[in-house]
Design a protein around this motif. Sequence first.
Motif, PDB file in Angstrom:
ATOM      1  N   ALA A  79     -53.448  -0.518  35.668  1.00 47.92           N
ATOM      2  CA  ALA A  79     -51.992  -0.606  35.673  1.00 47.92           C
ATOM      3  C   ALA A  79     -51.457  -0.693  34.245  1.00 47.92           C
ATOM      4  CB  ALA A  79     -51.539  -1.816  36.491  1.00 47.92           C
ATOM      5  N   GLU A  80     -52.089  -1.519  33.432  1.00 49.78           N
ATOM      6  CA  GLU A  80     -51.659  -1.641  32.036  1.00 49.78           C
ATOM      7  C   GLU A  80     -51.910  -0.346  31.267  1.00 49.78           C
ATOM      8  OE1 GLU A  80     -52.515  -4.426  28.093  1.00 49.78           O
ATOM      9  OE2 GLU A  80     -52.849  -5.243  30.113  1.00 49.78           O
ATOM     10  N   ASP A  81     -53.034   0.278  31.533  1.00 53.04           N
ATOM     11  CA  ASP A  81     -53.371   1.531  30.859  1.00 53.04           C
ATOM     12  C   ASP A  81     -52.350   2.623  31.188  1.00 53.04           C
ATOM     13  OD1 ASP A  81     -55.487   2.924  29.203  1.00 53.04           O
ATOM     14  OD2 ASP A  81     -55.571   4.195  30.980  1.00 53.04           O
ATOM     15  N   LEU A  82     -51.950   2.699  32.459  1.00 57.33           N
ATOM     16  CA  LEU A  82     -50.948   3.693  32.867  1.00 57.33           C
ATOM     17  C   LEU A  82     -49.622   3.480  32.152  1.00 57.33           C
ATOM     18  CD1 LEU A  82     -51.538   3.880  36.735  1.00 57.33           C
ATOM     19  CD2 LEU A  82     -51.667   5.810  35.152  1.00 57.33           C
ATOM     20  N   VAL A  83     -49.168   2.241  32.114  1.00 58.40           N
ATOM     21  CA  VAL A  83     -47.880   1.953  31.478  1.00 58.40           C
ATOM     22  C   VAL A  83     -47.956   2.173  29.969  1.00 58.40           C
ATOM     23  CG1 VAL A  83     -46.264   0.089  30.938  1.00 58.40           C
ATOM     24  CG2 VAL A  83     -47.089   0.390  33.280  1.00 58.40           C
ATOM     25  N   LEU A 129     -36.266  -0.384  35.416  1.00 58.66           N
ATOM     26  CA  LEU A 129     -36.756  -0.149  36.775  1.00 58.66           C
ATOM     27  C   LEU A 129     -37.048  -1.484  37.447  1.00 58.66           C
ATOM     28  CD1 LEU A 129     -39.289   2.716  35.980  1.00 58.66           C
ATOM     29  CD2 LEU A 129     -37.022   2.968  37.012  1.00 58.66           C
ATOM     30  N   ASN A 130     -36.466  -1.670  38.608  1.00 61.54           N
ATOM     31  CA  ASN A 130     -36.725  -2.871  39.398  1.00 61.54           C
ATOM     32  C   ASN A 130     -37.486  -2.465  40.652  1.00 61.54           C
ATOM     33  OD1 ASN A 130     -35.287  -4.795  37.725  1.00 61.54           O
ATOM     34  ND2 ASN A 130     -33.411  -3.753  38.398  1.00 61.54           N
ATOM     35  N   VAL A 131     -38.792  -2.352  40.512  1.00 62.16           N
ATOM     36  CA  VAL A 131     -39.651  -1.902  41.611  1.00 62.16           C
ATOM     37  C   VAL A 131     -40.471  -3.084  42.085  1.00 62.16           C
ATOM     38  CG1 VAL A 131     -41.432  -0.280  42.320  1.00 62.16           C
ATOM     39  CG2 VAL A 131     -39.744   0.397  40.601  1.00 62.16           C
ATOM     40  N   GLY A 132     -40.032  -3.684  43.173  1.00 60.62           N
ATOM     41  CA  GLY A 132     -40.714  -4.840  43.720  1.00 60.62           C
ATOM     42  C   GLY A 132     -41.749  -4.469  44.763  1.00 60.62           C
ATOM     43  N   PRO A 133     -42.345  -5.466  45.419  1.00 62.31           N
ATOM     44  CA  PRO A 133     -43.407  -5.213  46.404  1.00 62.31           C
ATOM     45  C   PRO A 133     -43.000  -4.297  47.555  1.00 62.31           C
ATOM     46  CG  PRO A 133     -43.400  -7.515  45.764  1.00 62.31           C
ATOM     47  CD  PRO A 133     -42.165  -6.913  45.164  1.00 62.31           C
ATOM     48  N   THR A 134     -41.786  -4.448  48.069  1.00 68.40           N
ATOM     49  CA  THR A 134     -41.368  -3.625  49.211  1.00 68.40           C
ATOM     50  C   THR A 134     -41.342  -2.149  48.847  1.00 68.40           C
ATOM     51  OG1 THR A 134     -40.035  -5.434  50.127  1.00 68.40           O
ATOM     52  CG2 THR A 134     -39.542  -3.207  50.902  1.00 68.40           C
ATOM     53  N   GLN A 135     -40.733  -1.817  47.724  1.00 65.44           N
ATOM     54  CA  GLN A 135     -40.692  -0.413  47.301  1.00 65.44           C
ATOM     55  C   GLN A 135     -42.091   0.074  46.925  1.00 65.44           C
ATOM     56  OE1 GLN A 135     -37.817   0.475  44.240  1.00 65.44           O
ATOM     57  NE2 GLN A 135     -38.568   2.569  43.967  1.00 65.44           N
ATOM     58  N   ALA A 136     -42.887  -0.817  46.331  1.00 66.95           N
ATOM     59  CA  ALA A 136     -44.247  -0.427  45.932  1.00 66.95           C
ATOM     60  C   ALA A 136     -45.104  -0.089  47.150  1.00 66.95           C
ATOM     61  CB  ALA A 136     -44.902  -1.551  45.130  1.00 66.95           C
ATOM     62  N   ILE A 137     -44.984  -0.863  48.221  1.00 68.95           N
ATOM     63  CA  ILE A 137     -45.739  -0.561  49.443  1.00 68.95           C
ATOM     64  C   ILE A 137     -45.316   0.783  50.008  1.00 68.95           C
ATOM     65  CG2 ILE A 137     -45.899  -1.185  51.887  1.00 68.95           C
ATOM     66  CD1 ILE A 137     -47.914  -2.646  50.300  1.00 68.95           C
ATOM     67  N   ALA A 138     -44.019   1.024  50.058  1.00 68.65           N
ATOM     68  CA  ALA A 138     -43.539   2.311  50.572  1.00 68.65           C
ATOM     69  C   ALA A 138     -44.041   3.466  49.718  1.00 68.65           C
ATOM     70  CB  ALA A 138     -42.013   2.315  50.623  1.00 68.65           C
ATOM     71  N   GLY A 139     -44.156   3.236  48.410  1.00 63.63           N
ATOM     72  CA  GLY A 139     -44.591   4.308  47.517  1.00 63.63           C
ATOM     73  C   GLY A 139     -46.080   4.535  47.493  1.00 63.63           C
ATOM     74  N   ARG A 167     -45.704  -4.004  33.803  1.00 60.96           N
ATOM     75  CA  ARG A 167     -44.469  -3.411  33.279  1.00 60.96           C
ATOM     76  C   ARG A 167     -44.467  -3.513  31.755  1.00 60.96           C
ATOM     77  NH1 ARG A 167     -43.211  -6.594  37.747  1.00 60.96           N
ATOM     78  NH2 ARG A 167     -42.124  -5.500  39.455  1.00 60.96           N
ATOM     79  N   ASN A 168     -43.821  -2.580  31.105  1.00 58.14           N
ATOM     80  CA  ASN A 168     -43.665  -2.699  29.657  1.00 58.14           C
ATOM     81  C   ASN A 168     -42.556  -3.708  29.346  1.00 58.14           C
ATOM     82  OD1 ASN A 168     -41.426  -1.202  30.372  1.00 58.14           O
ATOM     83  ND2 ASN A 168     -41.777   0.444  28.899  1.00 58.14           N
ATOM     84  N   SER A 173     -41.065   1.208  32.384  1.00 57.49           N
ATOM     85  CA  SER A 173     -42.261   1.777  33.004  1.00 57.49           C
ATOM     86  C   SER A 173     -42.928   0.695  33.837  1.00 57.49           C
ATOM     87  CB  SER A 173     -43.251   2.289  31.950  1.00 57.49           C
ATOM     88  OG  SER A 173     -42.762   3.433  31.293  1.00 57.49           O
ATOM     89  N   VAL A 174     -43.416   1.094  34.994  1.00 56.95           N
ATOM     90  CA  VAL A 174     -44.086   0.148  35.887  1.00 56.95           C
ATOM     91  C   VAL A 174     -45.195   0.873  36.629  1.00 56.95           C
ATOM     92  CG1 VAL A 174     -42.390   0.611  37.719  1.00 56.95           C
ATOM     93  CG2 VAL A 174     -43.767  -1.483  37.801  1.00 56.95           C
ATOM     94  N   ALA A 175     -46.273   0.188  36.878  1.00 58.51           N
ATOM     95  CA  ALA A 175     -47.381   0.760  37.660  1.00 58.51           C
ATOM     96  C   ALA A 175     -47.912  -0.285  38.626  1.00 58.51           C
ATOM     97  CB  ALA A 175     -48.497   1.235  36.736  1.00 58.51           C
ATOM     98  N   TRP A 176     -48.008   0.098  39.878  1.00 62.52           N
ATOM     99  CA  TRP A 176     -48.653  -0.705  40.920  1.00 62.52           C
ATOM    100  C   TRP A 176     -49.963  -0.021  41.286  1.00 62.52           C
ATOM    101  CZ3 TRP A 176     -46.931  -5.231  43.286  1.00 62.52           C
ATOM    102  CH2 TRP A 176     -45.631  -5.651  42.973  1.00 62.52           C
TER     103      TRP A 176
END
Length: 245
Positions: A79-83, A129-139, A167-168, A173-176
């Motif tokens: 996750a850190e590497d992606l961001v 970007l405000n990407v929390g658990p609910t959106q992350a699960i859907a994605g 997140r940065n 930028s955010v990665a789950w």
Amino acid sequence: MKRLLFAGAAIAMLAVLSVAMLHSHASASSGPCGTSHDGVDSEEAQFLGMLQAWRDSHLSPSTHLEQSGALNAAAAWFAEDLVTHGAIGGHGDSKGRSWVQRAADCGYDPFFSQGSGEGVYALSSSIVLNVGPTQAIAGITYPGSGVYIQTPDASWPAKCVGVAVYRNAARTSVAWVAVIAQFPKDQACPASTASSPPPATMSPSPSSPSPSPSPTPTRTPTPATSPGGLPRRAVAPLLSRDDPH
């Protein structure tokens, strides 16, 4: 401009193992592991509970997920590497490793790391970007994601899990990341950190999210599934009876 990444892959383990093979481990790591956020915080714990609920609702049979410190570390590193590299996508990290290699480098059994799946949901934008658990699960639960991994042999269930978000500083930028892997039913997951994920308060829909402003996703083709319910597309080779390593 916002970029969206959907990524997922899974591998089936088909080998029949001897007792000796069950206890064989690689002696050395070949790549880096370890971040300041290897542990699971409250946001990641909520995501993990939702992931369990989603699998219970959409997979039959589902497996009881157990946290693995080794897989948490692998998910956190990626996750850190992606961001750090702009959430550029895929399952290969900046060191050229697949999720299978990362899991082994972070302490997961190198044999069972080959019976695993990884799901990734990452975004990079010019806005916060405000990407929390609910959106992350859907994605992260789109068709073809590695979080669909199932195993036909109940003796080696896909039960060990690691999750992470990164997140940065600007939160642009955010990665789950979620990694699920096989392990013997009667053994604790490598570097286990908890017996089970916390209960979820909802069972999210498997449909893809629609962030605002809505990004244009770039997806890998949806793979066909094998009789065991696994996507056929894989990075690492399938194991056979004659090739246990």
